[in-house]
Enzyme design. Structure first.
Site, PDB file in Angstrom:
ATOM      1  N   ARG A 174      36.974  59.608  19.087  1.00 37.34           N
ATOM      2  CA  ARG A 174      37.146  58.760  20.275  1.00 37.34           C
ATOM      3  C   ARG A 174      36.689  57.353  19.890  1.00 37.34           C
ATOM      4  NH1 ARG A 174      34.079  63.057  21.889  1.00 37.34           N
ATOM      5  NH2 ARG A 174      32.317  61.689  22.304  1.00 37.34           N
ATOM      6  N   CYS A 230      26.446  27.144  37.149  1.00 35.80           N
ATOM      7  CA  CYS A 230      26.781  27.297  38.566  1.00 35.80           C
ATOM      8  C   CYS A 230      27.774  28.454  38.727  1.00 35.80           C
ATOM      9  CB  CYS A 230      27.396  26.014  39.108  1.00 35.80           C
ATOM     10  SG  CYS A 230      26.437  24.537  38.740  1.00 35.80           S
ATOM     11  N   ASP A 277      30.926  28.347  39.468  1.00 36.73           N
ATOM     12  CA  ASP A 277      32.268  28.094  38.940  1.00 36.73           C
ATOM     13  C   ASP A 277      32.295  27.051  37.828  1.00 36.73           C
ATOM     14  OD1 ASP A 277      33.156  29.483  41.464  1.00 36.73           O
ATOM     15  OD2 ASP A 277      32.314  27.636  42.278  1.00 36.73           O
ATOM     16  N   TYR A 324      21.800  22.264  39.534  1.00 33.38           N
ATOM     17  CA  TYR A 324      20.858  22.747  40.545  1.00 33.38           C
ATOM     18  C   TYR A 324      19.421  22.770  40.011  1.00 33.38           C
ATOM     19  CZ  TYR A 324      24.755  24.512  43.381  1.00 33.38           C
ATOM     20  OH  TYR A 324      25.882  24.623  44.153  1.00 33.38           O
ATOM     21  N   ARG A 347      23.529  63.716  29.541  1.00 31.98           N
ATOM     22  CA  ARG A 347      24.279  63.048  30.609  1.00 31.98           C
ATOM     23  C   ARG A 347      25.104  64.081  31.369  1.00 31.98           C
ATOM     24  NH1 ARG A 347      27.569  57.670  28.780  1.00 31.98           N
ATOM     25  NH2 ARG A 347      28.849  59.192  27.688  1.00 31.98           N
ATOM     26  N   LYS A 396      38.480  52.836  28.638  1.00 31.60           N
ATOM     27  CA  LYS A 396      37.811  52.809  29.950  1.00 31.60           C
ATOM     28  C   LYS A 396      37.303  51.407  30.259  1.00 31.60           C
ATOM     29  CE  LYS A 396      33.558  54.652  27.934  1.00 31.60           C
ATOM     30  NZ  LYS A 396      32.275  55.058  28.480  1.00 31.60           N
ATOM     31  N   HIS A 454      29.013  64.222  22.755  1.00 28.14           N
ATOM     32  CA  HIS A 454      28.832  62.774  22.568  1.00 28.14           C
ATOM     33  C   HIS A 454      27.438  62.511  21.993  1.00 28.14           C
ATOM     34  CE1 HIS A 454      29.837  58.608  23.163  1.00 28.14           C
ATOM     35  NE2 HIS A 454      28.838  58.387  23.999  1.00 28.14           N
TER      36      HIS A 454
HETATM   37  N1  PMH Z   1      33.240  58.946  24.157  1.00 26.70           N
HETATM   38  C1  PMH Z   1      32.459  58.863  25.242  1.00 26.70           C
HETATM   39  C2  PMH Z   1      32.181  60.093  26.034  1.00 26.70           C
HETATM   40  C3  PMH Z   1      31.892  57.625  25.597  1.00 26.70           C
HETATM   41  O1  PMH Z   1      31.107  57.572  26.670  1.00 26.70           O
HETATM   42  C4  PMH Z   1      32.155  56.485  24.792  1.00 26.70           C
HETATM   43  C5  PMH Z   1      31.552  55.157  25.052  1.00 26.70           C
HETATM   44  C6  PMH Z   1      32.993  56.630  23.667  1.00 26.70           C
HETATM   45  C7  PMH Z   1      33.502  57.879  23.382  1.00 26.70           C
HETATM   46  C8  PMH Z   1      33.320  55.491  22.744  1.00 26.70           C
HETATM   47  O2  PMH Z   1      32.194  55.050  22.064  1.00 26.70           O
HETATM   48  P1  PMH Z   1      32.216  53.736  21.165  1.00 26.70           P
HETATM   49  O3  PMH Z   1      32.635  52.637  22.079  1.00 26.70           O
HETATM   50  O4  PMH Z   1      30.831  53.587  20.693  1.00 26.70           O
HETATM   51  O5  PMH Z   1      33.219  53.979  20.104  1.00 26.70           O
HETATM   52  N2  PMH Z   1      30.706  55.086  26.169  1.00 26.70           N
HETATM   53  C9  PMH Z   1      29.847  54.114  26.432  1.00 26.70           C
HETATM   54  C10 PMH Z   1      28.984  54.178  27.519  1.00 26.70           C
HETATM   55  O6  PMH Z   1      28.975  55.169  28.366  1.00 26.70           O
HETATM   56  N3  PMH Z   1      28.175  53.144  27.541  1.00 26.70           N
HETATM   57  O7  PMH Z   1      28.467  52.394  26.497  1.00 26.70           O
HETATM   58  C11 PMH Z   1      29.496  52.974  25.801  1.00 26.70           C
END
Ligand code: PMH
Length: 375
Positions: free
Chosen positions: A222, A314, A316, A268, A136, A40, A166
């Site tokens: 995951r 800055c 850029d 700046y 969440r 993601k 999670h």
């Molecule tokens: N699964 C879910 C639902 C997640 O939101 C995330 C990471 C992962 C797996 C992977 O976790 P890891 O990168 O610690 O292995 N999500 C996020 C988040 O929402 N903000 O920071 C990491």
């Protein structure tokens, strides 16, 4: 974005490191355990399509993203592996997911009812999200679970293929809440299995849980931050349970080098005044690239030596204090190794008082990603 690079500022993504990190976690996990590569947010800033392809080549069995757009980007790149969308997708877009064989996360009875009314081209694959303490998204009670499962059982267009949760604190020193969440999940799973007899994917672990408790990960993890060679926390890093290679590095080149006299100012607001006659270099990167203004004072590497960022960053351009004359065109490393030294992602994160996750994500698309892949 135009393809050609006219500006000498780039992020280098080492795909060999991605492959190495997947191999490292697979060695720790039981043989029958699968790795879902979490790609993601543009693969945590590393580039979604090249990382996804490399992860699948290197032993990941599926991909996870946060939003439907990301899943469609992967399908447009001809990736056919299973893709799970971890976040909420409005029920009215279920047909888009079904059409492209994309698995959605669900946790609301009304959502399932709405999807049930639709004519879908293919059966829609779903994973049920259980909220065991992250607070969440996800179902929070047995009653919710039972009513949702009863609704699904009525519907031939829906294929329930997974259940997951999670963790909020799997990377922490104090693991008491982690244990509480695992216990809650086990209790949910007990109820689930009474009502649902078909096999499903069961996944609870992010990087931290997978690294610390590989035996307890059911049939899948995951794997996000550690696939990129970064540790979820200092605690996990110091446990030395896994060896990782950082995939992301950030580089630029000096575009201007000059000597300024004692008392002259840079950038700046004249916040930097030279204490002596000094060599100053300019590099073409700034907050317009996501190179945060608060990084003033942070070091960069030139010929393996640390040089400080001086004056305000800055939009850029950024100025650094050099320890002598360097040619225009000399490479500057802002994140990563150069010579015998290394500016780690962790160091930048600490300086900005944030987590490592945020650093590659903050470097925006104006910085081209250049891929290194020896295989
Ligand atoms: N699964 C879910 C639902 C997640 O939101 C995330 C990471 C992962 C797996 C992977 O976790 P890891 O990168 O610690 O292995 N999500 C996020 C988040 O929402 N903000 O920071 C990491």
């Amino acid at each position: 974005m135009v393809e050609k690079m006219y500006r000498d500022t780039w992020a280098e993504i080492n795909l060999d490191a991605i492959a190495y990190n997947i191999t490292q976690i697979k060695e720790k996990l039981p043989q029958d355990s699968n790795v879902i590569a979490v790609v993601k947010a543009n693969a945590y800033g590393h580039g979604i399509v090249p990382v996804a392809k490399k992860a699948l080549e290197s032993g990941a069995s599926g991909l996870a993203v946060a939003i439907l757009e990301e899943a469609l980007t992967l399908r447009e790149a001809a990736i056919t592996a299973p893709i799970l969308v971890l976040g909420f997708v409005p029920a009215k877009y279920a047909s888009v997911a079904a059409e492209h064989n994309i698995t959605l996360t669900f946790f609301q009875l009304d959502w399932i009812k709405e999807v049930g009314k639709q004519d879908l081209i293919n059966p829609l694959k779903l994973h049920l999200k259980v909220d065991t303490g992250m607070g969440r998204i996800g179902i929070r009670s047995d009653e919710e679970m039972v009513s949702i499962l009863q609704e699904i059982a009525k519907n031939k267009n829906i294929h329930l293929s997974g259940i997951f949760t999670h963790f909020a604190t799997a990377d922490a020193e104090d693991l008491s809440f982690y244990r509480e969440q695992t216990e809650r999940f086990e209790a949910f799973l007990h109820v689930f299995k009474k009502f649902w007899k078909k096999p499903v994917m069961i996944h609870i672990g992010n990087s931290a849980a997978a690294i610390r408790f590989p035996e307890k990960m059911y049939n899948c993890v995951r794997f996000g931050i550690s696939m990129y060679g970064l540790y979820p926390s200092q605690e996990v890093r110091e446990e030395h349970a896994i060896q990782l290679k950082q995939a992301f590095s950030l580089h630029s080149r000096l575009v201007h080098v000059k000597k300024i006299a004692k008392g002259e100012s840079v950038s700046y607001g004249q916040t930097y005044i030279a204490k002596n006659d000094e060599w100053i270099g300019t590099i073409p990167i700034g907050y317009g690239d996501g190179w945060n203004r608060k990084l003033q004072g942070m070091n960069v590497l030139v010929n393996g030596k640390r040089m400080p960022i001086i004056g305000r960053i800055c939009m850029d351009q950024t100025m650094i204090k050099l320890d002598g004359y360097y040619d225009v065109g000399t490479k500057v490393t802002l994140i990563g190794s150069e010579g015998n030294d290394c500016i780690e992602m962790d160091e930048i994160a600490r300086y900005l008082d944030t987590i490592t996750y945020e650093i590659p994500c903050m470097i925006n698309e104006r910085i081209p990603r250049v891929y290194v892949d020896s295989n």
